[in-house]
Every structure is written in structure tokens, then in C-alpha cells.
Design an enzyme around this catalytic site. Structure first.
Site, PDB file in Angstrom:
ATOM      1  N   LYS A   1      17.473 -73.865 -10.373  1.00  0.00           N
ATOM      2  CA  LYS A   1      16.816 -72.548 -11.009  1.00  0.00           C
ATOM      3  C   LYS A   1      15.916 -72.926 -11.951  1.00  0.00           C
ATOM      4  O   LYS A   1      15.272 -71.927 -12.145  1.00  0.00           O
ATOM      5  CB  LYS A   1      18.096 -71.763 -11.555  1.00  0.00           C
ATOM      6  CG  LYS A   1      19.120 -72.430 -12.505  1.00  0.00           C
ATOM      7  CD  LYS A   1      18.688 -72.496 -13.908  1.00  0.00           C
ATOM      8  CE  LYS A   1      19.430 -73.358 -14.913  1.00  0.00           C
ATOM      9  NZ  LYS A   1      18.725 -73.673 -16.178  1.00  0.00           N
TER      10      LYS A   1
ATOM     11  N   SER B   1      14.253 -70.311 -22.960  1.00  0.00           N
ATOM     12  CA  SER B   1      14.122 -71.219 -21.765  1.00  0.00           C
ATOM     13  C   SER B   1      12.990 -72.202 -22.096  1.00  0.00           C
ATOM     14  O   SER B   1      11.811 -71.766 -21.729  1.00  0.00           O
ATOM     15  CB  SER B   1      14.189 -70.697 -20.682  1.00  0.00           C
ATOM     16  OG  SER B   1      13.803 -71.679 -19.411  1.00  0.00           O
TER      17      SER B   1
END
Length: 338
Positions: A194, A257
Site C-alpha cells: 500500500k 504519511s
């Protein structure tokens, strides 16, 4: 659960956040690292300002430079070191461990060169008589939110369900909850892959695209990482769970992130070496892209997003051209699996 002694190897952002969760649950936490100034800061100021400017940790969390001292008499060892040094640290543990422990990891990546998952590395390096089946702790979780006790739900996966249940009890509390799973391959592959899609989602944002493009790359990204995971023996349902779509959403949509931020910078035209230098933290999606591309080529798995990002990072292709080529060339049925 009665008080346990736990060694957390790796005082980065996630290792620090998980150490705090364990401390909140009344366990004796030993946080090990190899940077003297960081260990000194943790023990004297009870801060880790490289990662968390405004967080003061409980003084009961002790930091160690000596690995042997850190793992002495512990019930469990949690590896939260970067993928590229997991094998090295596991070898060091294997040389000094003298009693059986539950071994778990909370890192997300695939080893360059060998293409191995992290649980496989730990199985290879730590003798079976000194460890449980490996438990993988993975799911949608920003350290920046867990450290301030935001609600977080993740997965504990192991071939031994009892080991997974032990870790579930070890960590779970009113804000941090674990669900068990026995699909180790799926949970680890989802957690690693991911990050690639998050780089792509960040790149689209950096290029100026909006929510439609974000939804497209996350959805099609989920399809391709599922394809590769299933080819390697994963249960496709795992990719619909916390460690799959859950982690993909949180990593592919958030400024927390580092993979998304790296992609965003690439999309704005910054050079990779500058991005890595400015980040000050490991960007796992960069090395994982190479590993995933190599596995996909070897097994004949269709992974257009991974390929586009690989060409941009490792072959010098313009990321805008690579992604636009991918978007304009993909004429397929939505449910194709090969």
C-alpha cells in the site's frame, strides 16, 4: 492481563507510539535504539522531538543502548526497525537471546534483493526454540495520532492464533484495538504494497489533481496489490480489511504519511534524493516499489501503478508522463485478475 516485560526495538515514530500504548496498559517497556543522543533524550527529557515536538512520555518507559540489557528477561520483543536493517537486528538478537519470547514486528516492507517478507526474515534469523510463531502488527495507523491516543484499530496476524491473541490482549485498550488474523502473507503484503500506491496518490496531488483521481488510484491500486498478494498465497478478503483497504486509505490520503508526502513532492517536480534528505525518516514505499516491480515481472502479475512509479524512480521517467500513460492506456474489465 498481568504486567509483562516488553522490548521495543526501534525508537522511531511508530516504535515510540507503540511503546506508549504498552506503557498505558501497565507493562514494563524497554525501548532500544543505537543513537546515544536519542536514548539520552528519552531517558532524561522523556521526549523524542525528532518525531514528536509536543509529546512528553511517561518516565516509566526506559530507553537502552545495550541490546542484551534491553531484552533480558522480557516476555516479548517487538521489532519496529526499518526493513533494510531488520535482518541485521534479528541476527544481533539471535546471538544474545537466552530464553523463549513472543516475537512480533510492526514494520511494513519487503527486503530488497531477497524479496522476503519481514516475518520470514525473523523466522530465518531467530532460532525456533527461542521464539513463538511471528506475529505481525499492521493496519491503518499514523504514529502522530496514536501518540495522542486517537482511536486506532489494527490487526495482529500469526500462523499461531494463540500468539496473535496474546498480542491482542497485550496492546488493546479503550483507544487502541487489535483484531486477530491468521493470513500472515496477506497482512504483510498489504502493509508493504500500500506504500507504493500512497506514493502514487501523493504524486497525483502534487500534479494538481483532485478527489476523483485520488479515488481512482486508491481503488485501482487496491486491485493490483490484491492481485500480487493472492498470487503469493494471500486470502483476498484480507485486502478488504484493516491491513488492506484500511491502511491504504489512511496512507494514501494523509499528510501524516511520509510515502504520500514523498509522492506529492515527486509530483511537484522535486528530486528523489532531495525528498529523502528533507524527510529525515525512512520512506519504505521507495524501496518496496523496486521489490514489488521485480516480483510482478517474475510472476507475470499486471501492476500498472507500481510499474509507472518504478519507471519514474528507477529509470528516470517523468512521473507525470508515466502516470498519464498508465491512465490513458488501461482499457480493461474492472474485475480482471490477471
Amino acid at each position: 492481563m498481568t504486567k509483562q516485560k516488553i522490548a521495543v526495538l526501534g525508537p522511531g515514530s511508530w516504535g515510540t507510539a507503540l511503546a506508549q500504548v504498552l506503557n498505558d496498559n501497565g507493562h514494563e517497556v524497554r525501548l532500544w535504539g543505537n543513537i546515544p543522543a536519542q536514548i539520552e533524550e528519552l531517558n532524561t527529557s522523556h521526549t523524542n522531538k525528532h518525531y514528536f515536538q509536543d509529546v512528553v512520555l511517561d518516565e516509566n518507559i526506559k530507553a537502552f543502548l545495550d541490546l542484551k540489557e534491553a531484552i533480558a528477561d522480557v516476555a516479548a520483543i517487538l521489532f519496529v526497525v526499518p526493513t533494510k536493517v531488520t535482518r541485521l537486528v534479528a541476527k544481533q538478537v539471535a546471538e544474545i537471546i537466552d530464553h523463549k519470547v513472543v516475537v512480533m514486528h510492526a514494520s511494513k516492507g519487503l527486503e530488497p534483493g531477497t524479496h522476503e517478507r519481514l516475518s520470514t526474515i525473523l523466522e530465518e534469523e531467530i532460532p525456533a526454540q527461542y521464539r513463538s510463531e511471528i506475529v505481525v502488527v499492521s493496519g491503518p495507523s499514523h504514529a502522530e495520532e496514536t501518540i495522542v491516543r486517537d482511536i486506532t484499530l489494527i490487526t495482529a496476524a500469526s500462523k499461531d492464533i494463540e500468539a496473535a491473541k496474546y498480542i491482542q490482549k497485550l496492546f488493546s485498550n479503550h483507544y487502541f484495538r487489535l483484531y486477530t488474523n491468521t493470513d500472515v502473507v496477506g497482512v504483510e503484503m498489504a502493509g508493504a504494497l500500500k506504500n507504493i500506491i500512497a506514493v502514487g496518490a501523493g504524486a497525483l496531488h502534487g500534479m494538481g489533481y483532485g478527489d476523483n483521481a485520488k479515488a481512482a488510484i486508491i481503488t485501482r491500486g487496491l486491485a493490483e496489490i490484491t492481485r500480487l498478494g493472492v498470487k503469493l498465497g494471500a486470502d483476498p478478503l484480507t485486502f478488504s480489511g484493516l491491513s488492506g483497504v484500511g491502511d491504504l486509505i489512511v496512507t494514501g490520503t494523509s499528510v501524516h504519511s511520509r510515502n504520500w508526502r514523498a509522492g506529492d513532492a515527486l509530483g511537484r517536480g522535486e528530486k528523489l534524493e532531495d525528498i529523502e534528505k528533507n524527510m529525515g525518516m525512512v520512506i519504505e514505499g521507495i524501496s518496496t516499489t523496486k521489490v514489488a516491480y521485480e516480483i510482478a515481472q517474475e510472476l507475470g502479475v499486471y501492476m500498472p501503478i507500481t510499474t509507472a512509479i518504478y519507471k519514474s524512480i528507477y529509470e528516470g521517467a517523468d512521473i507525470k508522463e508515466s502516470i498519464m500513460e498508465m491512465m490513458s492506456n488501461e482499457f480493461r474489465s474492472e474485475n480482471e485478475w490477471h
